[in-house]
Design a protein around this motif. Structure first.
Motif, PDB file in Angstrom:
ATOM      1  N   ARG A   1      -3.396  10.351   2.879  1.00 57.34           N
ATOM      2  CA  ARG A   1      -2.724  11.279   1.967  1.00 57.34           C
ATOM      3  C   ARG A   1      -1.965  10.520   0.873  1.00 57.34           C
ATOM      4  NH1 ARG A   1      -1.620  14.388   6.684  1.00 57.34           N
ATOM      5  NH2 ARG A   1       0.367  13.298   6.941  1.00 57.34           N
ATOM      6  N   ALA A   2      -1.275   9.457   1.267  1.00 58.70           N
ATOM      7  CA  ALA A   2      -0.503   8.667   0.299  1.00 58.70           C
ATOM      8  C   ALA A   2      -1.426   7.988  -0.710  1.00 58.70           C
ATOM      9  CB  ALA A   2       0.350   7.632   1.028  1.00 58.70           C
TER      10      ALA A   2
ATOM     11  N   PHE B   1       6.417  10.241  -9.503  1.00 57.15           N
ATOM     12  CA  PHE B   1       5.439  10.424  -8.432  1.00 57.15           C
ATOM     13  C   PHE B   1       5.853   9.688  -7.156  1.00 57.15           C
ATOM     14  CE2 PHE B   1       4.096   6.540 -10.425  1.00 57.15           C
ATOM     15  CZ  PHE B   1       3.669   5.746  -9.370  1.00 57.15           C
TER      16      PHE B   1
ATOM     17  N   GLN C   1      -4.291   9.818  -7.756  1.00 55.35           N
ATOM     18  CA  GLN C   1      -4.181  10.934  -8.699  1.00 55.35           C
ATOM     19  C   GLN C   1      -3.109  10.682  -9.761  1.00 55.35           C
ATOM     20  OE1 GLN C   1      -3.405  14.356  -6.296  1.00 55.35           O
ATOM     21  NE2 GLN C   1      -5.545  14.598  -5.646  1.00 55.35           N
ATOM     22  N   ASN C   2      -2.074   9.924  -9.416  1.00 58.90           N
ATOM     23  CA  ASN C   2      -0.925   9.770 -10.307  1.00 58.90           C
ATOM     24  C   ASN C   2      -0.832   8.413 -10.999  1.00 58.90           C
ATOM     25  OD1 ASN C   2       0.716  12.327  -9.983  1.00 58.90           O
ATOM     26  ND2 ASN C   2       0.312  11.759  -7.862  1.00 58.90           N
TER      27      ASN C   2
ATOM     28  N   LEU D   1       5.994  12.998   1.262  1.00 50.74           N
ATOM     29  CA  LEU D   1       4.779  13.399   1.974  1.00 50.74           C
ATOM     30  C   LEU D   1       4.984  13.239   3.481  1.00 50.74           C
ATOM     31  CD1 LEU D   1       1.927  11.758  -0.164  1.00 50.74           C
ATOM     32  CD2 LEU D   1       2.494  14.177  -0.013  1.00 50.74           C
TER      33      LEU D   1
ATOM     34  N   THR E   1       7.847  12.139  -4.910  1.00 47.57           N
ATOM     35  CA  THR E   1       7.002  13.064  -4.152  1.00 47.57           C
ATOM     36  C   THR E   1       6.180  12.320  -3.105  1.00 47.57           C
ATOM     37  OG1 THR E   1       5.300  12.976  -5.871  1.00 47.57           O
ATOM     38  CG2 THR E   1       6.889  14.786  -5.988  1.00 47.57           C
ATOM     39  N   LEU E   2       5.823  11.082  -3.412  1.00 46.90           N
ATOM     40  CA  LEU E   2       5.099  10.255  -2.445  1.00 46.90           C
ATOM     41  C   LEU E   2       5.944  10.023  -1.192  1.00 46.90           C
ATOM     42  CD1 LEU E   2       2.593   8.470  -1.844  1.00 46.90           C
ATOM     43  CD2 LEU E   2       3.768   6.621  -3.017  1.00 46.90           C
TER      44      LEU E   2
ATOM     45  N   GLU F   1      -4.405   8.974  -1.664  1.00 46.54           N
ATOM     46  CA  GLU F   1      -4.941  10.004  -2.560  1.00 46.54           C
ATOM     47  C   GLU F   1      -3.906  10.407  -3.609  1.00 46.54           C
ATOM     48  OE1 GLU F   1      -7.497  12.332  -4.461  1.00 46.54           O
ATOM     49  OE2 GLU F   1      -7.993  10.953  -2.833  1.00 46.54           O
ATOM     50  N   HIS F   2      -2.662  10.541  -3.174  1.00 45.32           N
ATOM     51  CA  HIS F   2      -1.570  10.870  -4.112  1.00 45.32           C
ATOM     52  C   HIS F   2      -1.421   9.771  -5.174  1.00 45.32           C
ATOM     53  CE1 HIS F   2       2.148  12.740  -5.455  1.00 45.32           C
ATOM     54  NE2 HIS F   2       2.712  11.534  -5.427  1.00 45.32           N
TER      55      HIS F   2
END
Length: 175
Positions: A112-113, A151, A119-120, A158, A154-155, A115-116
């Motif tokens: 998940r991290a 970002f 994207q950023n 998660l 928000t990371l 992918e985040h």
């Protein structure tokens, strides 16, 4: 990681060497003297910044050229080298690198991290990965899309991400 200071040093040393070679080709006796003079140059102190080496050799080259009586070559070579250094040293990099350090609970939170981050950021490359029981630590080189680092907040929020650290990297090593 690329060091822009080293790249500028290579260009500067090329121009400085050209100035010395132009002086050497004018006189055979002078060339033998320069070989002897340059063979005794030795630095006892470690030079940490590549650009410092360029300035040292620039001053040595100008001294040799001036001693050979080639004043126009010394002046013209110094002006051209100085202009080149002003242009390249003051040029800003388009995209500064950062190091991101993530501590995650496991593989799912790691994915998940990652992918985040993909994207950023403009670029994300894993440099090292440490895995322990129920813990993963990632060190990644990233390039930001813009100057916004929100970002990372928000990371860190998660699920499964214990901590997220962003460190600016300017090409210098401490040590």
């Amino acid at each position: 990681m690329y060091s822009s200071s080293f790249g500028v040093t290579l260009v500067a040393l090329t121009m400085i060497t050209t100035m010395v070679i132009l002086a050497v080709t004018s006189n055979v006796v002078l060339s033998l003297g320069m070989v002897g003079a340059l063979s005794i140059v030795r630095f006892r102190t470690a030079i940490k910044e590549p650009l410092d080496i360029a300035f040292l050799f620039w001053s040595i080259a100008v001294g040799i050229v001036l001693a050979a009586g080639l004043i126009p070559l010394a002046v013209f070579g110094s002006v051209i080298t100085g202009i080149m250094l002003l242009v390249f040293v003051n040029r800003k990099s388009r995209c500064d690198p950062y190091i991101a350090i993530l501590q995650c609970d496991g593989q799912e939170s790691e994915l998940r991290a990652m992918e985040h981050l993909r994207q950023n950021t403009r670029r994300c490359v894993v440099k090292s990965k440490t895995v322990q029981k129920d813990a993963v630590e990632l060190n990644m080189e990233i390039r930001l899309k813009d100057e916004n680092t929100a970002f990372v907040n928000t990371l860190a929020e998660l699920p499964g991400v214990r901590s997220a650290v962003l460190v600016s990297y300017n090409g210098d090593y401490m040590g």
